[in-house]
Design a protein around this motif. Structure first.
Motif, PDB file in Angstrom:
ATOM      1  N   GLY A  84      -2.725  -7.697   2.918  1.00 29.81           N
ATOM      2  CA  GLY A  84      -1.706  -6.649   2.884  1.00 29.81           C
ATOM      3  C   GLY A  84      -1.610  -5.936   4.219  1.00 29.81           C
ATOM      4  O   GLY A  84      -2.504  -6.057   5.073  1.00 29.81           O
ATOM      5  N   VAL A  85      -0.539  -5.191   4.402  1.00 28.32           N
ATOM      6  CA  VAL A  85      -0.256  -4.576   5.706  1.00 28.32           C
ATOM      7  C   VAL A  85      -1.395  -3.663   6.152  1.00 28.32           C
ATOM      8  O   VAL A  85      -1.888  -3.750   7.285  1.00 28.32           O
ATOM      9  CB  VAL A  85       1.071  -3.775   5.654  1.00 28.32           C
ATOM     10  CG1 VAL A  85       1.310  -3.054   6.974  1.00 28.32           C
ATOM     11  CG2 VAL A  85       2.241  -4.699   5.339  1.00 28.32           C
TER      12      VAL A  85
ATOM     13  N   VAL B 187       3.682   1.302   2.879  1.00 32.34           N
ATOM     14  CA  VAL B 187       3.658   0.944   4.286  1.00 32.34           C
ATOM     15  C   VAL B 187       4.969   0.273   4.689  1.00 32.34           C
ATOM     16  O   VAL B 187       5.285   0.182   5.862  1.00 32.34           O
ATOM     17  CB  VAL B 187       2.473   0.004   4.637  1.00 32.34           C
ATOM     18  CG1 VAL B 187       1.188   0.800   4.674  1.00 32.34           C
ATOM     19  CG2 VAL B 187       2.372  -1.137   3.655  1.00 32.34           C
TER      20      VAL B 187
ATOM     21  N   ASP C 229       0.824  -1.206   0.000  1.00 35.76           N
ATOM     22  CA  ASP C 229       0.000   0.000   0.000  1.00 35.76           C
ATOM     23  C   ASP C 229       0.860   1.258   0.000  1.00 35.76           C
ATOM     24  O   ASP C 229       1.657   1.465   0.901  1.00 35.76           O
ATOM     25  CB  ASP C 229      -0.899   0.005   1.234  1.00 35.76           C
ATOM     26  CG  ASP C 229      -1.758  -1.239   1.314  1.00 35.76           C
ATOM     27  OD1 ASP C 229      -2.501  -1.488   0.343  1.00 35.76           O
ATOM     28  OD2 ASP C 229      -1.665  -1.962   2.312  1.00 35.76           O
TER      29      ASP C 229
ATOM     30  N   LEU D 235       5.451 -11.836   6.948  1.00 32.02           N
ATOM     31  CA  LEU D 235       5.458 -10.370   6.887  1.00 32.02           C
ATOM     32  C   LEU D 235       4.038  -9.871   6.635  1.00 32.02           C
ATOM     33  O   LEU D 235       3.586  -8.910   7.237  1.00 32.02           O
ATOM     34  CB  LEU D 235       6.400  -9.913   5.769  1.00 32.02           C
ATOM     35  CG  LEU D 235       6.518  -8.414   5.540  1.00 32.02           C
ATOM     36  CD1 LEU D 235       7.142  -7.742   6.762  1.00 32.02           C
ATOM     37  CD2 LEU D 235       7.361  -8.130   4.302  1.00 32.02           C
ATOM     38  N   GLN D 236       3.365 -10.534   5.721  1.00 32.41           N
ATOM     39  CA  GLN D 236       1.977 -10.166   5.426  1.00 32.41           C
ATOM     40  C   GLN D 236       1.297 -11.320   4.702  1.00 32.41           C
ATOM     41  O   GLN D 236       1.951 -12.200   4.171  1.00 32.41           O
ATOM     42  CB  GLN D 236       1.912  -8.915   4.562  1.00 32.41           C
ATOM     43  CG  GLN D 236       2.549  -9.102   3.184  1.00 32.41           C
ATOM     44  CD  GLN D 236       2.319  -7.921   2.262  1.00 32.41           C
ATOM     45  OE1 GLN D 236       2.933  -6.891   2.420  1.00 32.41           O
ATOM     46  NE2 GLN D 236       1.412  -8.082   1.302  1.00 32.41           N
TER      47      GLN D 236
ATOM     48  N   LYS E  80       3.705 -13.866   2.710  1.00 29.96           N
ATOM     49  CA  LYS E  80       5.027 -13.459   2.260  1.00 29.96           C
ATOM     50  C   LYS E  80       5.925 -13.588   3.490  1.00 29.96           C
ATOM     51  O   LYS E  80       5.637 -12.981   4.522  1.00 29.96           O
ATOM     52  CB  LYS E  80       4.966 -12.017   1.765  1.00 29.96           C
ATOM     53  CG  LYS E  80       6.160 -11.604   0.940  1.00 29.96           C
ATOM     54  CD  LYS E  80       6.032 -10.172   0.469  1.00 29.96           C
ATOM     55  CE  LYS E  80       5.068  -9.995  -0.705  1.00 29.96           C
ATOM     56  NZ  LYS E  80       5.047  -8.595  -1.190  1.00 29.96           N
TER      57      LYS E  80
END
Lengths: 119, 374
Positions: free
Chosen positions: B35-36, A56, A31, B30-31, B19
């Motif tokens: 997504g983060v 991010v 993002d 990590l994610q 990931k």
């Protein structure tokens, strides 16, 4: 459409080239939360760091793919950087450049070559 | 990812399409697909499941029971452990002789012994420190359990059907629950600023438990990326980044974790490494403090950004130790250390980003209100 090894796409229309980052790059970055664009009218040299994007995860630089003058930037990105993730190869374009020399275009990859590059 | 250690949930992370990345010697997610940013927001609104099995779980036993273990451990941490109620948990830190922080940790009174949870990167060091510093205690690393954090306002809805009774726990209560997934050691705590739990589960049951929790509609897996933005929004320190051997608890704004009993005039004043420095700072103040920072523009000010008192000239008055975009506050946020003279909330300072000094305001933390079940 042409592609650089820095994951930029270049779309030439007459003497103007529109530049953005590929869907692959946008996905890798995650993002995007901040974009700093060059000034309209700036004369740039190939490989100058002219755009800063922050996702991010981290900050990255986007290099000028050609020598030339910046003739337009995508102002919308300043307030809505998420446009880059939503539509990286459309509404999420970064800037338009009027190249003083288009010859490097010939060295950039076409779509098939870029697909192999990221495979 | 050779040489990286796995947790009992590594296979699950990969099956879920995470990931992966190396963190503190472990291969960690990590994610995932959200997504983060998506994982961060999901945790604040619903519930996120985090694998924190890389952290160390250590039991400290003394022949005199909890009181003995607590009294011994008070030599290493400036925390009132004798005054910690049964089944209650407390935050603390190991200090060094200079008053710096050797690691931060959670401590639990388990009735007849003490349970501590320490950071992954410091685990081996901490265990050595405790074995050496607590010769009269038995220090046992728990190596056959995983640790899962379930965080967010709906964490309770997902865990209650599995660990009946966990719903009546309050913030920093702990309990041992018999479940379909073996004996669960549950605490109502975490590191996101949200209500939630940390659940220690037998390693062999970790994946079935995680899968059962993920079946709940409110729960999504969350990786280290969002764990970092969640804790930063909550104003919480990351050891090795915001606090370390060279920052004292008083500079770090963690004085609240040093109870009266261990301060000057308290029943068990001092008696921990660096007590002279720390107790002096508690009375006389410090030259620099950890503060929250809110950049006025959109550009995040990341770790290492130098902070100045004016737009031009002058020496740096501080430095950012953590900085990122805050998905819930929809703005960049940082924390760092600045000179005490520049540390009042509302003060405008300037962070140097790519050669430009950009305005940033000293701000109260947490950046998002805490949502604990008190």
């Amino acid at each position: 459409m042409k592609y650089t090894e820095e994951h930029e796409w270049l779309d030439q229309d007459g003497d103007i080239v529109t530049v953005g980052i590929t869907s692959h790059a946008a996905e890798q970055l995650g993002d995007i939360v901040f974009v700093e664009l060059p000034e309209v009218g700036a004369e740039v040299t190939k490989d100058d760091e002219i755009v800063v994007i922050e996702s991010v995860k981290a900050a990255s630089d986007i290099l000028a793919p050609l020598d030339g003058e910046i003739v337009e930037v995508n102002e919308v990105l300043a307030d809505t950087p998420s446009k880059i993730n939503e539509d990286p190869e459309g509404d999420g374009w970064f800037f338009k450049i009027k190249p003083s020399d288009t010859s490097p275009m010939d060295d950039y990859m076409d779509e098939a070559a870029y697909k192999d590059f990221i495979a | 990812m050779d040489d990286l250690r796995e947790t009992p949930l590594t296979g699950l992370h990969k099956a879920l399409g995470a990931k992966m990345t190396g963190f503190a010697g472990y291969e960690m997610p990590l994610q995932y697909g959200l997504g983060v940013m998506g994982e961060h927001l999901h945790t604040r609104d619903n519930a996120g499941l985090f694998d924190v099995s890389h952290m160390g779980q250590v039991l400290i036993r003394h022949e005199a029971g909890y009181g003995g273990a607590a009294q011994s451990m008070e030599r290493l941490v400036p925390v009132n452990l004798l005054g910690l109620g049964e089944k209650r948990q407390r935050y603390g830190f190991f200090t060094n002789d200079a008053g710096g922080i050797h690691d931060d940790l959670m401590l639990t009174n388990r009735g007849d012994h003490l349970l501590v949870v320490v950071n992954a990167a410091c685990k081996a060091d901490d265990i050595a420190l405790m074995r050496e510093g607590l010769p009269e205690c038995e220090v046992t690393e728990v190596t056959d359990r995983a640790l899962i954090a379930l965080q967010g306002p709906k964490a309770v809805d997902a865990l209650a059907p599995i660990a009946a009774g966990c719903e009546i726990m309050k913030f920093l209560d702990t309990g041992i629950f018999t479940s379909d997934y073996g004996e669960l050691w549950v605490s109502r705590s975490g590191y996101t600023g949200e209500d939630g739990y940390e659940i220690s589960v037998p390693a062999a049951q970790a994946e079935p438990l995680a899968r059962a929790l993920l079946l709940h509609e409110a729960v999504e897996p969350v990786g280290l990326g969002a764990r970092d933005s969640l804790r930063l929004e909550a104003g919480l320190c990351l050891y090795g980044q915001d606090i370390d051997e060279h920052t004292t608890p008083v500079e770090a704004g963690l004085s609240w974790a040093i109870q009266k009993a261990r301060r000057r005039g308290g029943e068990r004043e001092g008696g921990f490494p660096g007590a002279d420095v720390i107790l002096d700072q508690l009375e006389n103040g410090v030259a620099r403090c950890r503060v929250g920072l809110r950049p006025e523009g959109r550009a995040p000010m990341r770790a290492g950004t130098q902070i100045f008192g004016s737009e031009t000239g002058g020496e740096a008055v501080g430095q950012v130790t953590s900085g990122a975009y805050g998905p819930s506050i929809e703005a960049p946020m940082s924390m760092g250390y600045v000179a005490a003279s520049h540390a009042s909330a509302g003060t405008t300072l300037y962070g140097e980003v790519r050669g430009k000094r950009l305005p940033v305001a000293v701000a109260e933390m947490p950046f998002t209100p805490a949502n604990f079940k008190r």
